[in-house]
Structure formats: structure tokens, C-alpha cells
Design a protein around this motif. Structure first.
Motif, PDB file in Angstrom:
ATOM      1  N   LYS A  17      -5.560  -7.533   6.945  1.00  0.00           N
ATOM      2  CA  LYS A  17      -6.730  -7.075   6.897  1.00  0.00           C
ATOM      3  C   LYS A  17      -6.772  -6.923   5.105  1.00  0.00           C
ATOM      4  N   ASP A  18      -6.295  -6.811   4.376  1.00  0.00           N
ATOM      5  CA  ASP A  18      -6.313  -6.667   3.337  1.00  0.00           C
ATOM      6  C   ASP A  18      -5.719  -7.446   2.322  1.00  0.00           C
ATOM      7  N   ASP A  20      -4.331  -8.148  -0.964  1.00  0.00           N
ATOM      8  CA  ASP A  20      -3.605  -7.286  -1.554  1.00  0.00           C
ATOM      9  C   ASP A  20      -2.714  -6.488  -1.147  1.00  0.00           C
ATOM     10  N   ARG A  21      -2.571  -5.390  -0.253  1.00  0.00           N
ATOM     11  CA  ARG A  21      -2.115  -4.728   0.538  1.00  0.00           C
ATOM     12  C   ARG A  21      -1.140  -4.783   1.098  1.00  0.00           C
ATOM     13  N   GLU A 113      -0.626  -3.788   8.107  1.00  0.00           N
ATOM     14  CA  GLU A 113      -1.721  -3.924   8.914  1.00  0.00           C
ATOM     15  C   GLU A 113      -2.063  -4.026   9.897  1.00  0.00           C
TER      16      GLU A 113
END
Length: 125
Positions: A17-18, A20-21, A113
Motif C-alpha cells: 500500500k505504501d 517507501d514504508r 502492509e
């Protein structure tokens, strides 16, 4: 045709979903090697297998990935080390199979995620 068409699994895609994370988690927390990344994908390597973290192109691909089972040398040390780095484990390391001289140990965890994965080790008894 005498030989198999498929040689091996060369890459596994993990929807995120993100980016970078997720990249930070897989690289910094789990310690996987970053090969390269773009604005929508990151490619990491573990034991000759490439993992592709990617933002789903379509809604139909925005679901949890298959469970990846990461082989480790010592599951208890891995559990303790990664617990200290904030990995969200589901339970504790436990025996899932016993053979004559070997026990298979496993512990499951959630990535940032929402994907479920596991660490596993073969222990001599």
C-alpha cells in the motif's frame, strides 16, 4: 518434450500500500538486499530469489500476497532480534513437524502492509 518448461521461481510479487514504508521494512528491518527500485516497485534479493514490492496496477491485484516462508538458521535468535526491531509476530516459534532427527520450527509475522509471512528453521534433535 523431455524437460520441464519451468526452470525455477525467479520472482515473487508482494502487493504493498505504501512502497517507501514496505521498502524500509524489508530492507532495514528484515535485512534483505535492495537490487533497485522505481517509483512504483522495489526489487530485493534473498537467497537467489527476487522479491518485487509493488503498488498494484489495478484493484484486482490489491490483495494480500501468498505466505512467504523465510528460511533462517536459528529461529529463536531471529525471533528475539526482530521482536526488538518491531516485527509484529503472530505467536511464538513452535514445532510444526518432527522427523527422526529433525524438527521444523515456524513463527508467523505480519509485514507493514498486512501480508502474513513466516520464518522457519530445521533443527537437529
Amino acid at each position: 518434450m523431455d524437460t520441464a518448461l519451468i526452470e525455477k521461481v525467479g520472482q515473487i510479487g508482494i502487493p504493498v500500500k505504501d512502497l517507501d514504508r514496505a521498502l524500509n521494512y524489508y530492507k532495514e528491518t528484515l535485512g534483505l538486499t535492495l537490487l533497485f527500485n522505481t517509483d512504483r516497485m522495489a526489487f530485493l534479493e534473498t537467497g537467489g530469489l527476487r522479491l518485487m514490492l509493488s503498488l498494484p496496477e489495478k484493484e484486482e491485484f490489491a490483495h494480500s500476497s501468498s505466505v512467504l516462508y523465510f528460511q533462517v538458521k536459528n529461529i529463536q535468535e531471529t525471533y528475539e532480534h526482530l521482536s526488538g526491531k518491531g516485527v509484529r509476530f503472530i505467536g511464538e516459534p513452535h514445532v510444526v513437524a518432527k522427523m527422526e532427527l529433525t524438527e521444523t520450527w515456524m513463527v508467523f509475522f505480519k509485514d507493514t502492509e498486512g501480508n502474513t509471512h513466516a520464518f522457519m528453521s530445521e533443527e537437529q534433535v
